[in-house]
Design a protein around this motif. Structure first.
Motif, mmCIF file in Angstrom:
data_model
loop_
_atom_site.group_PDB
_atom_site.id
_atom_site.type_symbol
_atom_site.label_atom_id
_atom_site.label_comp_id
_atom_site.label_asym_id
_atom_site.label_seq_id
_atom_site.Cartn_x
_atom_site.Cartn_y
_atom_site.Cartn_z
ATOM 1 N N HIS A 29 -2.853 -27.430 -82.971
ATOM 2 C CA HIS A 29 -1.449 -27.793 -82.829
ATOM 3 C C HIS A 29 -1.329 -28.929 -81.805
ATOM 4 C CE1 HIS A 29 2.778 -27.397 -81.545
ATOM 5 N NE2 HIS A 29 2.975 -26.977 -82.782
ATOM 6 N N GLU A 30 -0.238 -29.609 -81.854
ATOM 7 C CA GLU A 30 0.062 -30.703 -80.929
ATOM 8 C C GLU A 30 -0.082 -30.274 -79.465
ATOM 9 O OE1 GLU A 30 3.575 -33.974 -80.661
ATOM 10 O OE2 GLU A 30 4.213 -31.873 -80.882
ATOM 11 N N ARG A 31 0.160 -29.005 -79.168
ATOM 12 C CA ARG A 31 0.028 -28.514 -77.789
ATOM 13 C C ARG A 31 -1.394 -28.716 -77.262
ATOM 14 N NH1 ARG A 31 0.743 -22.911 -77.057
ATOM 15 N NH2 ARG A 31 1.036 -23.382 -74.873
ATOM 16 N N VAL A 32 -2.386 -28.533 -78.138
ATOM 17 C CA VAL A 32 -3.782 -28.721 -77.734
ATOM 18 C C VAL A 32 -4.033 -30.205 -77.452
ATOM 19 C CG1 VAL A 32 -6.195 -28.479 -78.450
ATOM 20 C CG2 VAL A 32 -4.517 -26.693 -79.045
ATOM 21 N N VAL A 33 -3.524 -31.062 -78.307
ATOM 22 C CA VAL A 33 -3.675 -32.508 -78.114
ATOM 23 C C VAL A 33 -3.073 -32.908 -76.775
ATOM 24 C CG1 VAL A 33 -3.082 -34.785 -79.033
ATOM 25 C CG2 VAL A 33 -3.656 -32.921 -80.610
ATOM 26 N N GLN A 34 -1.879 -32.424 -76.482
ATOM 27 C CA GLN A 34 -1.205 -32.778 -75.227
ATOM 28 C C GLN A 34 -2.016 -32.301 -74.019
ATOM 29 O OE1 GLN A 34 2.588 -30.937 -76.001
ATOM 30 N NE2 GLN A 34 3.383 -32.742 -77.062
ATOM 31 N N LEU A 35 -2.582 -31.110 -74.108
ATOM 32 C CA LEU A 35 -3.405 -30.584 -73.015
ATOM 33 C C LEU A 35 -4.641 -31.462 -72.804
ATOM 34 C CD1 LEU A 35 -4.179 -28.423 -70.920
ATOM 35 C CD2 LEU A 35 -5.288 -27.171 -72.799
ATOM 36 N N PHE A 36 -5.327 -31.809 -73.880
ATOM 37 C CA PHE A 36 -6.519 -32.652 -73.772
ATOM 38 C C PHE A 36 -6.159 -34.017 -73.193
ATOM 39 C CE2 PHE A 36 -10.194 -30.870 -76.398
ATOM 40 C CZ PHE A 36 -9.762 -29.566 -76.268
ATOM 41 N N GLU A 37 -5.019 -34.559 -73.575
ATOM 42 C CA GLU A 37 -4.585 -35.850 -73.024
ATOM 43 C C GLU A 37 -4.306 -35.737 -71.532
ATOM 44 O OE1 GLU A 37 -1.293 -36.853 -75.582
ATOM 45 O OE2 GLU A 37 -2.615 -37.796 -77.073
ATOM 46 N N ARG A 38 -3.625 -34.670 -71.106
ATOM 47 C CA ARG A 38 -3.351 -34.468 -69.675
ATOM 48 C C ARG A 38 -4.646 -34.358 -68.875
ATOM 49 N NH1 ARG A 38 0.464 -30.672 -71.297
ATOM 50 N NH2 ARG A 38 -0.757 -28.973 -70.438
ATOM 51 N N LEU A 39 -5.654 -33.705 -69.479
ATOM 52 C CA LEU A 39 -6.938 -33.511 -68.800
ATOM 53 C C LEU A 39 -7.876 -34.707 -68.971
ATOM 54 C CD1 LEU A 39 -7.556 -29.783 -69.805
ATOM 55 C CD2 LEU A 39 -6.753 -30.660 -67.589
ATOM 56 N N ASP A 40 -7.437 -35.695 -69.741
ATOM 57 C CA ASP A 40 -8.222 -36.901 -70.014
ATOM 58 C C ASP A 40 -9.579 -36.579 -70.643
ATOM 59 O OD1 ASP A 40 -8.497 -39.671 -70.128
ATOM 60 O OD2 ASP A 40 -9.552 -39.744 -68.207
ATOM 61 N N VAL A 41 -9.570 -35.662 -71.610
ATOM 62 C CA VAL A 41 -10.788 -35.320 -72.355
ATOM 63 C C VAL A 41 -11.032 -36.421 -73.375
ATOM 64 C CG1 VAL A 41 -11.868 -33.641 -73.904
ATOM 65 C CG2 VAL A 41 -10.433 -32.846 -72.004
ATOM 66 N N GLN A 42 -12.166 -37.099 -73.240
ATOM 67 C CA GLN A 42 -12.457 -38.288 -74.046
ATOM 68 C C GLN A 42 -13.388 -38.012 -75.232
ATOM 69 O OE1 GLN A 42 -11.219 -41.527 -73.318
ATOM 70 N NE2 GLN A 42 -9.882 -40.331 -72.004
ATOM 71 N N GLU A 43 -14.019 -36.863 -75.292
ATOM 72 C CA GLU A 43 -15.069 -36.628 -76.278
ATOM 73 C C GLU A 43 -14.568 -36.196 -77.647
ATOM 74 O OE1 GLU A 43 -16.867 -34.982 -72.280
ATOM 75 O OE2 GLU A 43 -14.999 -34.678 -73.329
ATOM 76 N N VAL A 44 -13.292 -36.398 -77.939
ATOM 77 C CA VAL A 44 -12.729 -35.952 -79.208
ATOM 78 C C VAL A 44 -11.826 -37.021 -79.820
ATOM 79 C CG1 VAL A 44 -12.761 -33.482 -78.642
ATOM 80 C CG2 VAL A 44 -10.748 -34.843 -78.106
ATOM 81 N N GLN A 45 -11.616 -36.871 -81.105
ATOM 82 C CA GLN A 45 -10.638 -37.670 -81.847
ATOM 83 C C GLN A 45 -9.723 -36.663 -82.534
ATOM 84 O OE1 GLN A 45 -12.209 -39.517 -85.386
ATOM 85 N NE2 GLN A 45 -10.559 -41.025 -85.467
ATOM 86 N N PHE A 46 -8.425 -36.910 -82.491
ATOM 87 C CA PHE A 46 -7.473 -36.045 -83.179
ATOM 88 C C PHE A 46 -6.942 -36.778 -84.396
ATOM 89 C CE2 PHE A 46 -7.369 -34.381 -78.825
ATOM 90 C CZ PHE A 46 -7.642 -33.048 -79.090
ATOM 91 N N LEU A 47 -7.132 -36.180 -85.570
ATOM 92 C CA LEU A 47 -6.707 -36.769 -86.841
ATOM 93 C C LEU A 47 -5.518 -35.984 -87.374
ATOM 94 C CD1 LEU A 47 -10.338 -36.971 -88.188
ATOM 95 C CD2 LEU A 47 -8.935 -38.941 -87.558
#
Length: 165
Positions: free
Chosen positions: A49-67
């Motif tokens: 869900h978008e909530r996971v994307v937002q969390l990863f962005e806040r944490l600056d997790v770079q090792e993923v791509q969200f499609l």
């Protein structure tokens, strides 16, 4: 499936490469109940869900791509989590069982690769500062750091299942 109902190659999400799909895939929903923030589609494809994307962005997790994807019956934004990093870190000696493809298996393109990994254990010394990755040779596993696990739990992300490796 793509917008025309044609199946997409699910194995492309196991290569650790950034993808340009040219469409917004559609997932049929076959699980009753309340929507989850994190779930597995076929072939161990994580859908979040978008909530996971937002969390990863806040944490600056770079090792993923969200499609972006469409999940039938849901208007909320969902995404395939495409892990972009593989790390050669499986600790064969500590796993319950490992087996490799051999020439006798008559699949020469797989010789030397893992055929079975059960009771997965990794060598943490080989992981470095990675937050999320797949272990080289066993792409059905998706591994997150302890910090990322704690952040997901603190955020109340639903649908996750963590097993220490």
């Amino acid at each position: 499936m793509d917008e025309q109902g044609k199946e997409l190659d699910p194995w492309q999400f196991k290569d650790g490469k950034s993808l340009e799909l040219g469409c917004v895939p559609r997932f049929p929903l076959d699980a009753p109940g309340r929507p989850l923030d994190y779930c597995w589609a076929a072939f161990s494809i994580p859908v979040v869900h978008e909530r996971v994307v937002q969390l990863f962005e806040r944490l600056d997790v770079q090792e993923v791509q969200f499609l972006p994807v469409r999940v039938e019956g849901h208007d909320s934004p969902y995404f395939i989590l495409n892990a972009l990093r593989f790390i050669r870190c499986i600790d064969d000696a500590r796993c319950r069982r490992v087996a490799y493809w051999t020439p006798e298996d008559e699949q020469p393109e797989k010789v030397g690769e893992y055929r079975v990994v059960s009771g997965l254990r990794i060598d943490p010394g080989k992981v470095g500062g990675a937050h999320i990755f797949r272990p080289w040779g066993w792409p059905v596993a998706l591994i997150v750091s302890g910090d990322l696990k704690q952040a997901m739990e603190a955020e109340g992300i639903t649908g996750t299942r963590f097993v220490e490796v």
